[in-house]
Design an enzyme around this catalytic site. Structure first.
Site, short mmCIF file in Angstrom:
data_model
loop_
_atom_site.label_atom_id
_atom_site.label_comp_id
_atom_site.label_asym_id
_atom_site.label_seq_id
_atom_site.Cartn_x
_atom_site.Cartn_y
_atom_site.Cartn_z
N LYS A 124 0.83 -1.21 0.00
CA LYS A 124 0.00 0.00 0.00
C LYS A 124 0.87 1.27 0.00
CE LYS A 124 -3.42 -2.70 -0.20
NZ LYS A 124 -4.56 -3.12 0.56
C1 LIG Z 1 -5.49 -4.24 0.87
C2 LIG Z 1 -6.95 -4.02 0.98
C3 LIG Z 1 -7.68 -4.33 2.15
C4 LIG Z 1 -7.19 -5.15 3.28
O1 LIG Z 1 -6.06 -4.92 3.85
P1 LIG Z 1 -5.25 -5.92 4.79
O2 LIG Z 1 -4.42 -4.97 5.54
O3 LIG Z 1 -4.48 -6.83 3.91
O4 LIG Z 1 -6.22 -6.64 5.66
C5 LIG Z 1 -9.00 -3.95 2.21
N1 LIG Z 1 -9.61 -3.35 1.18
C6 LIG Z 1 -8.98 -3.09 0.04
C7 LIG Z 1 -9.73 -2.41 -1.04
C8 LIG Z 1 -7.64 -3.44 -0.12
O5 LIG Z 1 -7.03 -3.20 -1.28
#
Ligand SMILES: *Cc1c(COP(=O)(O)O)cnc(C)c1O
Length: 373
Positions: A184
């Protein structure tokens, strides 16, 4: 074999290591500690809101956020069919029912014009997932929500720093949820945060992320079912070093995207990502659609690029195609845009420290494969 280009890779700006070492040296390695407070405050500020509640990952952020927004068993929550699975699972964790709307053909976010038709007396909330860096039209969503008395939750896991009409995502709903997974725009390895402007929801979130302990001498007296979703001070130390550079991270993602835009413009059979006039897209990933005119399928293109060390990822598979959601689907209901995205979309390498020459190499590879049909 030329150097391998991954789709994503974490980028560290410099202070992350210093803060982590400091947390270790001072012994503050669990969920109490200065870095947690500093990171929560800095991230909330970056979203233009008053409260940030750090949690262990983005999926649990969504679970807590939905609970705080009042989603209860039997409720319906409207969400886009084209999404990563976490927000939909979070709806299920609440015992609620996801109700899907198709995606918009250009932004790939939920089609806001399709929401109202899906509202029933059981609808409690709209869950807006910003897709691949482009924000949903939160003004349209908030207008429908207000008219029908619904809560609004943002899943901004893919859109740190994105803007809707000049306002930053995370502050455009009752509660907004972020992920800080390694790929991210802001990362803590694993991590997440719920942000809100509402003090009552912040209190609910703080209590429920920490087992709903009581106050003072009543510490071990619990009024509600809580969860152990706490973020550690180590995660937060990494996060603080990251959020200090959120602006630069977003600009880098945008620079990469603009470079791809100009290199890939006009290639027959490719659809490139858009940026609506009212939006700032942060291009978490650089997604393209591979249409029949391209001369080979998305999967064939991915395989050819892989042969050259260029990694890609296919787009999400729409919720209407998920075996696990069988009982929540309306038989025969079609989601043509989401289906097309899932079949033809892939994203190209766009990690923060990729070089201009890497971008040129990827674009040249894609173009030369188009010619070879
Ligand atoms: C990455 C992501 C998540 C979840 O994140 P985690 O930290 O891996 O649990 C939730 N929603 C979206 C749209 C994502 O891209």
């Amino acid at each position: 074999m030329p150097e391998r280009l991954p789709v994503c890779e974490p980028h560290f700006w410099g202070n992350e290591k210093r803060y982590v070492v400091d947390a270790l040296d001072t012994g503050w390695i669990s969920s109490a500690g200065d870095y947690l407070t500093k990171f929560e405050q800095a991230f909330a500020r970056a979203c233009g809101v008053d409260h940030g509640i750090g949690v262990f990952n983005g999926t649990v952020a969504l679970h807590l956020g939905l609970l705080a927004a009042g989603v209860k068993p039997g409720d319906e929550v409207i969400v886009g069919d084209f999404t990563m699975m976490s927000p939909v699972f979070a709806v299920l964790y609440c015992g609620a029912k996801p109700v899907f709307v198709d995606a918009e053909a250009d932004t790939w976010c939920m089609d806001t014009a399709a929401i109202e038709k899906k509202i029933t007396p059981r609808t409690r909330a709209i869950l807006a997932v910003h897709i691949y860096g482009h924000p949903c039209d939160m003004d349209a969503i908030n207008t429908v929500a207000k008219k029908h008395g619904l809560a609004v939750i943002e899943d901004a896991a893919e859109a740190h720093g994105a803007l809707v009409r000049g306002k930053v995502v995370g502050g455009l709903s009752d509660v907004a949820c972020f992920s800080f997974y390694a790929n991210k725009i802001v990362t803590t390895g694993e991590g997440g945060m719920v942000v809100t402007n509402r003090g009552d929801l912040a209190a609910h979130l703080r209590a429920h992320k920490n087992l709903c302990f009581g106050q003072g001498l009543q510490r071990f007296v619990h009024e509600d079912v809580g969860f152990q979703y706490r973020m550690t001070n180590i995660q937060a130390a990494i996060g603080l070093g990251q959020v200090e550079h959120l602006g630069a991270a977003v600009e880098r993602k945008r620079t990469i995207a603009k470079a791809y835009d100009s290199l890939l413009a006009g290639v027959p059979g490719l659809t490139l990502p858009v940026e609506k006039p009212w939006a700032k897209n942060v291009y978490w990933v650089y997604g393209i659609l591979v249409d029949p005119d391209f001369g080979m399928t998305r999967d064939q293109l991915a395989a050819k690029l892989a042969e050259q060390g260029i990694e890609t990822r296919p787009f999400f598979v729409g919720m209407h195609l998920q075996p696990v959601l069988r009982e929540h689907l309306v038989p025969g209901e079609a989601f043509p845009v989401s289906k097309r995205l899932g079949e033809t979309g892939l994203y190209l390498p766009s990690f923060m420290h990729m070089k201009d020459s890497d971008i040129e190499r990827v674009a040249a590879a894609v173009k030369s494969l188009q010619k070879r049909r």
